[in-house]
Scaffold this active site. Sequence first.
Site, mmCIF file in Angstrom:
data_model
loop_
_atom_site.group_PDB
_atom_site.id
_atom_site.type_symbol
_atom_site.label_atom_id
_atom_site.label_comp_id
_atom_site.label_asym_id
_atom_site.label_seq_id
_atom_site.Cartn_x
_atom_site.Cartn_y
_atom_site.Cartn_z
ATOM 1 N N GLU A 235 0.867 -1.182 0.000
ATOM 2 C CA GLU A 235 0.000 0.000 0.000
ATOM 3 C C GLU A 235 0.899 1.226 0.000
ATOM 4 O OE1 GLU A 235 -2.697 2.554 3.115
ATOM 5 O OE2 GLU A 235 -2.803 0.363 3.306
ATOM 6 N N ARG B 238 0.809 10.398 0.264
ATOM 7 C CA ARG B 238 1.190 11.448 1.217
ATOM 8 C C ARG B 238 2.332 12.315 0.710
ATOM 9 N NH1 ARG B 238 1.177 8.181 7.016
ATOM 10 N NH2 ARG B 238 -0.836 7.146 6.732
ATOM 11 N N THR C 262 -4.201 6.262 1.801
ATOM 12 C CA THR C 262 -4.471 7.662 2.137
ATOM 13 C C THR C 262 -5.276 8.343 1.026
ATOM 14 O OG1 THR C 262 -2.297 7.641 3.230
ATOM 15 C CG2 THR C 262 -3.477 9.700 3.259
ATOM 16 N N LYS D 122 -10.881 -1.225 6.598
ATOM 17 C CA LYS D 122 -9.665 -0.825 7.314
ATOM 18 C C LYS D 122 -10.101 -0.281 8.674
ATOM 19 C CE LYS D 122 -5.874 2.531 7.150
ATOM 20 N NZ LYS D 122 -4.936 3.221 6.253
#
Length: 212
Positions: free
Chosen positions: A47, A51, A75, A135
């Site tokens: 993953e 960011r 994210t 998640k």
Amino acid sequence: MTNAPAHATAADLLALSPVIPVVVVDDAAHAVPLAEALLRGGVRVIELTLRTPAALAAIERVAAEVPGIVIGAGTVTAPEHAEQAAKAGAAFLVTPGSTDRVLDAAEDTGLPFLPGAATVSEAMRLAERGLTSLKFFPAEAAGGVDYLKSIGGPLPGLRFCPTGGITPATAPDYLALPNVGCVGGSWLAPKDALAAGDWARVEELARAASAL
């Protein structure tokens, strides 16, 4: 270009590895050797979080050059992130939380995704949309193993990938829970190892994680 089977589902993501490496890449050039090191260690999923400015280019490189690994974008916090990640070649998406606009955008890509939830109400709301592989974030701060254990009874149809504050020492406690399919871990790709190009260390950490 993506490198996940067309029929992959969110539930399939939870079965790829005991630990999904959650990675922040500052330099897109690190992405391919990092992915290759993870693969050599037995971890076939990553993953890559959105960011940094390098994230989309890193996803594109891994998708094109490391077909043995399933590359996802984490994210995802805005609708445009979902589309950008899909165009870059991400095979799945991960969101830290779940707004209607982000969920709609993730669904529009056609990719499997793990939507983020931290409360019972958020998890129930996602289940109402037919989303049952979630998640759990931020895992440690939101209650950790005890919290997930306590919601397993009232929400037996949901499975989670807890992420946030999990370590190699605590990961087995999460993985022992029936409603946990895997955990997300940032420890597999330490910033200092990436900066130094220490891919042997990444491979070693991946090998240990794949045995959990």
